[in-house]
Design a protein around this motif. Structure first.
Motif, PDB file in Angstrom:
ATOM      1  N   VAL A   1      -9.224  -4.824  -2.095  1.00  0.00           N
ATOM      2  CA  VAL A   1      -8.655  -5.920  -1.324  1.00  0.00           C
ATOM      3  C   VAL A   1      -7.558  -6.576  -2.153  1.00  0.00           C
ATOM      4  O   VAL A   1      -7.777  -6.921  -3.317  1.00  0.00           O
ATOM      5  N   ILE A   2      -6.374  -6.688  -1.558  1.00  0.00           N
ATOM      6  CA  ILE A   2      -5.230  -7.313  -2.229  1.00  0.00           C
ATOM      7  C   ILE A   2      -4.977  -8.664  -1.565  1.00  0.00           C
ATOM      8  O   ILE A   2      -5.123  -8.796  -0.342  1.00  0.00           O
ATOM      9  N   GLU A   3      -4.615  -9.651  -2.385  1.00  0.00           N
ATOM     10  CA  GLU A   3      -4.342 -10.976  -1.829  1.00  0.00           C
ATOM     11  C   GLU A   3      -3.154 -10.932  -0.873  1.00  0.00           C
ATOM     12  O   GLU A   3      -2.169 -10.246  -1.140  1.00  0.00           O
ATOM     13  N   GLY A   4      -3.270 -11.662   0.233  1.00  0.00           N
ATOM     14  CA  GLY A   4      -2.198 -11.656   1.231  1.00  0.00           C
ATOM     15  C   GLY A   4      -1.486 -12.993   1.284  1.00  0.00           C
ATOM     16  O   GLY A   4      -0.449 -13.185   0.670  1.00  0.00           O
ATOM     17  N   ASN A   5      -2.104 -13.951   1.982  1.00  0.00           N
ATOM     18  CA  ASN A   5      -1.459 -15.271   2.116  1.00  0.00           C
ATOM     19  C   ASN A   5      -2.061 -16.305   1.171  1.00  0.00           C
ATOM     20  O   ASN A   5      -1.820 -17.502   1.314  1.00  0.00           O
ATOM     21  N   GLY A   6      -2.891 -15.852   0.233  1.00  0.00           N
ATOM     22  CA  GLY A   6      -3.505 -16.774  -0.718  1.00  0.00           C
ATOM     23  C   GLY A   6      -4.665 -17.548  -0.126  1.00  0.00           C
ATOM     24  O   GLY A   6      -5.262 -18.401  -0.770  1.00  0.00           O
ATOM     25  N   ASP A   7      -5.005 -17.255   1.138  1.00  0.00           N
ATOM     26  CA  ASP A   7      -6.091 -17.966   1.800  1.00  0.00           C
ATOM     27  C   ASP A   7      -7.042 -16.952   2.440  1.00  0.00           C
ATOM     28  O   ASP A   7      -7.755 -16.243   1.746  1.00  0.00           O
ATOM     29  N   ASP A   8      -7.002 -16.852   3.769  1.00  0.00           N
ATOM     30  CA  ASP A   8      -7.928 -15.948   4.458  1.00  0.00           C
ATOM     31  C   ASP A   8      -7.208 -14.725   5.042  1.00  0.00           C
ATOM     32  O   ASP A   8      -7.635 -14.150   6.032  1.00  0.00           O
ATOM     33  N   GLY A   9      -6.087 -14.352   4.421  1.00  0.00           N
ATOM     34  CA  GLY A   9      -5.346 -13.166   4.858  1.00  0.00           C
ATOM     35  C   GLY A   9      -5.226 -12.186   3.711  1.00  0.00           C
ATOM     36  O   GLY A   9      -4.840 -12.567   2.603  1.00  0.00           O
ATOM     37  N   PHE A  10      -5.592 -10.926   3.969  1.00  0.00           N
ATOM     38  CA  PHE A  10      -5.646  -9.942   2.887  1.00  0.00           C
ATOM     39  C   PHE A  10      -5.022  -8.614   3.310  1.00  0.00           C
ATOM     40  O   PHE A  10      -4.755  -8.386   4.478  1.00  0.00           O
ATOM     41  N   ILE A  11      -4.800  -7.757   2.305  1.00  0.00           N
ATOM     42  CA  ILE A  11      -4.464  -6.364   2.584  1.00  0.00           C
ATOM     43  C   ILE A  11      -5.688  -5.564   2.140  1.00  0.00           C
ATOM     44  O   ILE A  11      -6.119  -5.678   0.990  1.00  0.00           O
ATOM     45  N   ARG A  12      -6.250  -4.804   3.055  1.00  0.00           N
ATOM     46  CA  ARG A  12      -7.444  -4.015   2.739  1.00  0.00           C
ATOM     47  C   ARG A  12      -7.052  -2.544   2.674  1.00  0.00           C
ATOM     48  O   ARG A  12      -6.514  -1.994   3.644  1.00  0.00           O
ATOM     49  N   CYS A  13      -7.308  -1.911   1.518  1.00  0.00           N
ATOM     50  CA  CYS A  13      -6.869  -0.536   1.309  1.00  0.00           C
ATOM     51  C   CYS A  13      -8.073   0.386   1.206  1.00  0.00           C
ATOM     52  O   CYS A  13      -8.925   0.203   0.332  1.00  0.00           O
ATOM     53  N   GLY A  14      -8.144   1.361   2.092  1.00  0.00           N
ATOM     54  CA  GLY A  14      -9.235   2.326   2.086  1.00  0.00           C
ATOM     55  C   GLY A  14      -8.836   3.587   1.333  1.00  0.00           C
ATOM     56  O   GLY A  14      -7.700   4.045   1.438  1.00  0.00           O
ATOM     57  N   PHE A  15      -9.794   4.128   0.566  1.00  0.00           N
ATOM     58  CA  PHE A  15      -9.544   5.322  -0.240  1.00  0.00           C
ATOM     59  C   PHE A  15     -10.535   6.421   0.126  1.00  0.00           C
ATOM     60  O   PHE A  15     -11.644   6.149   0.578  1.00  0.00           O
ATOM     61  N   LYS A  16     -10.122   7.657  -0.115  1.00  0.00           N
ATOM     62  CA  LYS A  16     -11.070   8.767   0.020  1.00  0.00           C
ATOM     63  C   LYS A  16     -12.089   8.658  -1.113  1.00  0.00           C
ATOM     64  O   LYS A  16     -11.755   8.169  -2.190  1.00  0.00           O
ATOM     65  N   PRO A  17     -13.340   9.127  -0.865  1.00  0.00           N
ATOM     66  CA  PRO A  17     -14.358   9.047  -1.923  1.00  0.00           C
ATOM     67  C   PRO A  17     -13.907   9.702  -3.230  1.00  0.00           C
ATOM     68  O   PRO A  17     -14.320   9.276  -4.315  1.00  0.00           O
ATOM     69  N   SER A  18     -13.014  10.696  -3.146  1.00  0.00           N
ATOM     70  CA  SER A  18     -12.538  11.376  -4.362  1.00  0.00           C
ATOM     71  C   SER A  18     -11.736  10.437  -5.276  1.00  0.00           C
ATOM     72  O   SER A  18     -11.533  10.732  -6.451  1.00  0.00           O
ATOM     73  N   GLU A  19     -11.284   9.309  -4.732  1.00  0.00           N
ATOM     74  CA  GLU A  19     -10.487   8.353  -5.516  1.00  0.00           C
ATOM     75  C   GLU A  19     -11.364   7.275  -6.160  1.00  0.00           C
ATOM     76  O   GLU A  19     -10.845   6.349  -6.792  1.00  0.00           O
ATOM     77  N   LEU A  20     -12.686   7.400  -5.972  1.00  0.00           N
ATOM     78  CA  LEU A  20     -13.609   6.334  -6.404  1.00  0.00           C
ATOM     79  C   LEU A  20     -13.409   5.889  -7.857  1.00  0.00           C
ATOM     80  O   LEU A  20     -13.359   4.692  -8.138  1.00  0.00           O
ATOM     81  N   SER A  21     -13.275   6.865  -8.779  1.00  0.00           N
ATOM     82  CA  SER A  21     -13.178   6.487 -10.194  1.00  0.00           C
ATOM     83  C   SER A  21     -11.944   5.618 -10.438  1.00  0.00           C
ATOM     84  O   SER A  21     -11.971   4.700 -11.260  1.00  0.00           O
ATOM     85  N   LYS A  22     -10.853   5.895  -9.694  1.00  0.00           N
ATOM     86  CA  LYS A  22      -9.643   5.079  -9.853  1.00  0.00           C
ATOM     87  C   LYS A  22      -9.844   3.687  -9.243  1.00  0.00           C
ATOM     88  O   LYS A  22      -9.379   2.692  -9.796  1.00  0.00           O
ATOM     89  N   VAL A  23     -10.530   3.650  -8.104  1.00  0.00           N
ATOM     90  CA  VAL A  23     -10.783   2.356  -7.448  1.00  0.00           C
ATOM     91  C   VAL A  23     -11.669   1.483  -8.349  1.00  0.00           C
ATOM     92  O   VAL A  23     -11.441   0.277  -8.485  1.00  0.00           O
ATOM     93  N   GLU A  24     -12.655   2.118  -8.984  1.00  0.00           N
ATOM     94  CA  GLU A  24     -13.571   1.368  -9.860  1.00  0.00           C
ATOM     95  C   GLU A  24     -12.838   0.715 -11.021  1.00  0.00           C
ATOM     96  O   GLU A  24     -13.264  -0.310 -11.533  1.00  0.00           O
TER      97      GLU A  24
END
Lengths: 187, 148
Positions: B85-108
């Protein structure tokens, strides 16, 4: 004497708040799963969305879902393209939502591990068409996480989803929709 | 039928079958090898969706876009699709980024409050003003990869 009264009132208030936090509150997920499955003798079609936003109010039983149509992923890219462009018109109608009630919320003990069931009913909106749906939900409470599972059938034509004649044998009139979501207490 | 004609017809049929086969087995968009159609900050992207969802859908939906912003959190609650989750408007707006399970180690490895640059397919704005429990909003990206 006055002090004691105030003190007991304050303690009572704290107790009530603590109790409310324990048994009520909002439970939420942003990673719920909706799967749909269409079975015909010609072809089986399935798609999954793992970014479903959903929340329920453990006091009132109100439950809501919001999912993006373009987040349904198919095994075949072509099917996903047809689904979005031909059937769902997902740039114009980007979301599907559900707004309803867990009818028997009182029977679900959020603070006690266990498996509970309740009817869920409410309004499902797809392509700006809203219909009443009702189904049984299973709620599994384990260590503060509430897993909810429910399944229901929808007929695409009820939601203005027109299936062209050429492919009508490949797409079922009873599409099975399954929901599986892990809710945690929202802070 | 004359031989040249027969040959032509066979070639056409073969071509049609090949085309049908190719489209039926068309690959999903490979985000890593597709150039970003737009490069934008998380705050601007959220703002565009929040201001005019219809216009933003036309501009960004189904496109590979590159977004830079500040990491708010990881969401590993669904093992089929780890998310950042990336900050969007600094309040209740966000950018949500979904990854393939193969990217898990990078997401972690993603650390909250640090900056990130990612690429993904934009799928829209989730959340709804009509649903009081889901009033917070996410611009959603799918099949993401972390650039840096």
């Amino acid at each position: 004497m006055k002090k004691i009264t105030i003190l007991s009132l304050a303690l009572l208030a704290i107790g009530l708040v603590a109790f409310k936090n324990h048994s009520g509150g909002i439970f939420k997920t942003n990673t719920g799963n909706i799967n749909f499955f269409s079975h015909t003798s010609v072809e089986d079609i399935a798609a999954d969305n793992h970014k479903v936003k959903s929340a329920f109010d453990a006091s009132s039983g109100k439950i809501q879902f919001s999912a993006l149509i373009k987040d349904f992923e198919f095994e075949k890219a072509l099917m996903q393209e047809h689904f979005n462009e031909n059937y769902m018109n997902s740039t114009k109608f980007p979301k599907t939502t559900f707004n309803g009630m867990i009818e028997n919320m009182d029977a679900i003990k959020i603070g006690t591990d266990g498996i509970y069931t309740s009817n869920i009913s409410g309004k499902l909106t797809i392509k700006d068409v809203t219909k009443d749906v009702s189904t049984k939900g299973t709620f599994t409470v384990k260590g503060g996480v509430v897993n909810a599972k429910a399944t229901f059938q929808i007929n695409p034509t009820d939601y203005n989803i027109e299936i062209p004649r050429v492919v009508s044998k490949k797409i079922s009139k009873d599409i099975k929709v399954s929901i599986d979501a892990d809710y945690t207490h929202a802070h | 039928m004359k031989k040249p004609l027969l040959l032509l017809v066979s070639l056409l049929v073969l071509g049609a079958v090949f085309y049908a086969y190719k489209s039926y087995n068309k690959e999903h968009t490979n985000v890593a090898t597709t150039d970003a159609a737009e490069t934008i900050t998380a705050a601007d992207l959220f703002n565009e969706f929040d201001t005019d969802e219809t216009a933003a859908m036309t501009k960004y939906a189904d496109k590979v876009i590159q977004v830079s912003g500040t990491i708010l959190s990881q969401d590993l609650s669904n093992d089929k699709e780890p998310q950042i989750v990336i900050e969007g408007n600094g309040d209740d707006g966000f950018i949500r980024c979904g990854f393939k399970p193969s990217e898990l180690s990078k997401v972690e490895k993603a650390t909250p409050s640090t900056s990130i640059k990612i690429k993904g397919i934009c799928t829209g704005l989730n959340g709804s003003d009509e649903l009081d429990l889901l009033a917070d909003k996410d611009v959603v990206l799918s099949n993401c990869i972390i650039i840096e």
